[in-house]
Motif scaffolding. Structure first.
Motif, mmCIF file in Angstrom:
data_model
loop_
_atom_site.group_PDB
_atom_site.id
_atom_site.type_symbol
_atom_site.label_atom_id
_atom_site.label_comp_id
_atom_site.label_asym_id
_atom_site.label_seq_id
_atom_site.Cartn_x
_atom_site.Cartn_y
_atom_site.Cartn_z
ATOM 1 N N PHE A 116 -77.035 -72.273 -23.516
ATOM 2 C CA PHE A 116 -77.295 -71.463 -22.321
ATOM 3 C C PHE A 116 -77.339 -69.975 -22.681
ATOM 4 O O PHE A 116 -78.235 -69.251 -22.260
ATOM 5 N N GLU A 117 -76.384 -69.533 -23.483
ATOM 6 C CA GLU A 117 -76.304 -68.099 -23.799
ATOM 7 C C GLU A 117 -77.460 -67.647 -24.687
ATOM 8 O O GLU A 117 -77.947 -66.527 -24.555
ATOM 9 N N ILE A 118 -77.903 -68.540 -25.591
ATOM 10 C CA ILE A 118 -79.057 -68.185 -26.437
ATOM 11 C C ILE A 118 -80.285 -68.008 -25.541
ATOM 12 O O ILE A 118 -81.033 -67.035 -25.659
ATOM 13 N N ALA A 119 -80.460 -68.936 -24.608
ATOM 14 C CA ALA A 119 -81.619 -68.865 -23.712
ATOM 15 C C ALA A 119 -81.525 -67.610 -22.834
ATOM 16 O O ALA A 119 -82.505 -66.880 -22.661
ATOM 17 N N ARG A 120 -80.347 -67.327 -22.319
ATOM 18 C CA ARG A 120 -80.158 -66.199 -21.408
ATOM 19 C C ARG A 120 -80.396 -64.853 -22.104
ATOM 20 O O ARG A 120 -80.744 -63.868 -21.471
ATOM 21 N N ILE A 146 -80.446 -61.503 -31.430
ATOM 22 C CA ILE A 146 -79.080 -62.035 -31.451
ATOM 23 C C ILE A 146 -78.739 -62.769 -32.751
ATOM 24 O O ILE A 146 -79.602 -63.322 -33.425
ATOM 25 N N GLY A 147 -77.459 -62.737 -33.063
ATOM 26 C CA GLY A 147 -76.920 -63.529 -34.163
ATOM 27 C C GLY A 147 -75.922 -64.512 -33.571
ATOM 28 O O GLY A 147 -75.196 -64.171 -32.639
ATOM 29 N N VAL A 148 -75.938 -65.735 -34.078
ATOM 30 C CA VAL A 148 -75.054 -66.762 -33.519
ATOM 31 C C VAL A 148 -74.120 -67.299 -34.601
ATOM 32 O O VAL A 148 -74.537 -67.523 -35.734
ATOM 33 N N ILE A 149 -72.856 -67.466 -34.249
ATOM 34 C CA ILE A 149 -71.906 -68.150 -35.136
ATOM 35 C C ILE A 149 -71.624 -69.519 -34.521
ATOM 36 O O ILE A 149 -71.003 -69.612 -33.457
ATOM 37 N N LYS A 166 -74.011 -79.975 -36.151
ATOM 38 C CA LYS A 166 -74.542 -80.792 -35.054
ATOM 39 C C LYS A 166 -74.726 -79.992 -33.759
ATOM 40 O O LYS A 166 -75.379 -80.442 -32.844
ATOM 41 N N ASN A 167 -74.169 -78.790 -33.709
ATOM 42 C CA ASN A 167 -74.296 -77.969 -32.500
ATOM 43 C C ASN A 167 -75.523 -77.048 -32.511
ATOM 44 O O ASN A 167 -75.778 -76.356 -31.537
ATOM 45 N N LEU A 168 -76.266 -77.029 -33.633
ATOM 46 C CA LEU A 168 -77.437 -76.143 -33.726
ATOM 47 C C LEU A 168 -78.433 -76.471 -32.621
ATOM 48 O O LEU A 168 -78.682 -77.634 -32.333
ATOM 49 N N VAL A 169 -79.003 -75.419 -32.008
ATOM 50 C CA VAL A 169 -79.977 -75.668 -30.947
ATOM 51 C C VAL A 169 -81.383 -75.434 -31.490
ATOM 52 O O VAL A 169 -81.567 -74.681 -32.450
ATOM 53 N N SER A 211 -84.177 -71.461 -32.232
ATOM 54 C CA SER A 211 -83.352 -70.760 -33.204
ATOM 55 C C SER A 211 -83.215 -69.263 -32.899
ATOM 56 O O SER A 211 -84.203 -68.606 -32.604
ATOM 57 N N PRO A 212 -82.003 -68.713 -32.957
ATOM 58 C CA PRO A 212 -81.836 -67.270 -32.755
ATOM 59 C C PRO A 212 -82.323 -66.495 -33.977
ATOM 60 O O PRO A 212 -82.652 -67.090 -35.009
#
Ligand code: TXA
Ligand code: MG
Length: 320
Positions: A237-241, A247-250, A255-258, A261-262
């Protein structure tokens, strides 16, 4: 004398002359000084730009040295020390008269631990005094788990560094104090609450942050990167928002990768090991912080064992 020995000897000389030395530990790198020299202790506060009301941890070489720095040690504290030392556990005890109030921020309690790193244990054994050592970063910045993190944070104020590679635990020690024979956890760290409780057969108290914290590590906001940073349990949700931002994501695990891709991301542990995640956390925070991103988003971990400690750190690093 081999090269490694001579580096330790240089550190011995510097510390004996009231100079600071950066030391490796299993948790994070420390900015070390002679614990028996007020002159050396003052240098730590200056180099880190650390508030005087934030006390320091004393590092000793062996459990025999405990009575040099502390007194009235409760039996449950000794039990924890015998089990977890050398290791990432800091005990809050009554200070001995040898301990300056410059170490304890004026108080009568001292924080003590034996670090579990070969180089630093050798160094401590060669010294005639214990070492005070906060994390080797400027106050309120991310703790260093590699020598280059120290250089980035302290810049031209960086003293001699004893290079001990990457810190294996990667997150600070767990801090435990005692009140009426009940352990009180002031900072969750590399040792899990569950392990402390299992060893002692009690449920330790978690000291929740307040407006007037006993340890500044308990302040709500702490350990921050320069980049805007927050944590969520709904990463997709936060990546989409935030898709309009760089953005950088930790992520916690693979298995949680969406799929969407950020701009940049890191995975704390491909296979979802909490221990491996802790070892990588600060390194990835440092790396993403160097990329001039608009925002870093960290995924919350399962809130158990070291996962609870990691969640604590990423919450304190958050701007919101
Ligand atoms: O893993 C670690 O503990 C690392 C390595 C270098 O040993 N050290 C470290 O130090 O994290 P520092 O200064 O960054 O954090 C020490 C924490 C602070 O939150 C401080 O307030 C708390 O320990 N502390 C120190 N003495 C205390 C005392 N007498 N009572 C309560 N808290 C204390
Ligand atoms: Mg620190």
């Amino acid at each position: 004398m081999n090269t490694k020995d001579s580096k330790i000897d240089i550190a011995v000389q510097l510390l004996s002359n009231n100079e600071l030395v950066v030391i490796p530990t299993e948790t994070v790198y420390g900015l070390a000084a002679n614990a028996f020299s007020e002159l050396a202790i003052e240098k730590i506060y200056k180099v880190k730009n650390r508030p005087q009301n934030n006390p320091l941890i004393v590092h000793i070489a062996s459990i025999d040295q405990l009575n040099i720095v502390a007194q009235n040690v409760p039996n449950i504290a000794l039990k924890l020390a015998n089990h977890f030392w050398p290791g990432p556990l800091t005990l809050i005890l009554d200070k001995a008269s040898t301990i300056s109030t410059k170490i304890t921020a004026g108080g009568d309690k001292v924080a003590v631990r034996i670090p579990n790193h070969k180089t630093t244990l050798e160094l401590l054994q060669k010294l005639k005094f214990p070492l005070v050592a906060p994390s080797a970063n400027r106050s309120n910045h991310i703790s260093p788990t590699r020598p280059e993190h120290v250089l980035n944070s302290l810049g031209n104020k960086t003293p001699y560094i004893l290079d001990g590679g990457s810190c294996t635990e990667g997150i600070e020690s767990t801090i435990v104090g005692f009140y009426e024979n009940i352990p009180h956890i002031y900072r969750l760290g590399a040792i899990e609450k569950e392990k402390i409780d299992a060893l002692l057969g009690v449920s330790s108290e978690m000291i929740i942050e307040t407006d007037k914290p006993k340890a500044p590590g308990m302040l709500k906001k702490h350990y921050s990167p320069k980049t805007a940073f927050f944590t969520t349990n709904n990463i997709q949700f936060e990546i989409a928002r935030n898709s309009d931002k760089k953005i950088g994501v930790i992520y916690f695990c693979a298995k949680n990768l969406v799929p969407n891709s950020p701009f940049a991301f890191r995975v704390l542990s491909e296979k979802g090991s909490l221990k491996e995640a802790a070892a990588n956390l600060y390194r990835y925070m440092h790396e993403l912080d160097e990329l001039e991103l608009d925002l870093i988003i960290a995924e919350q971990l399962p809130n158990e064992g070291v996962g609870a400690s990691i969640n604590d750190r990423i919450k304190r690093a958050s701007f919101i």
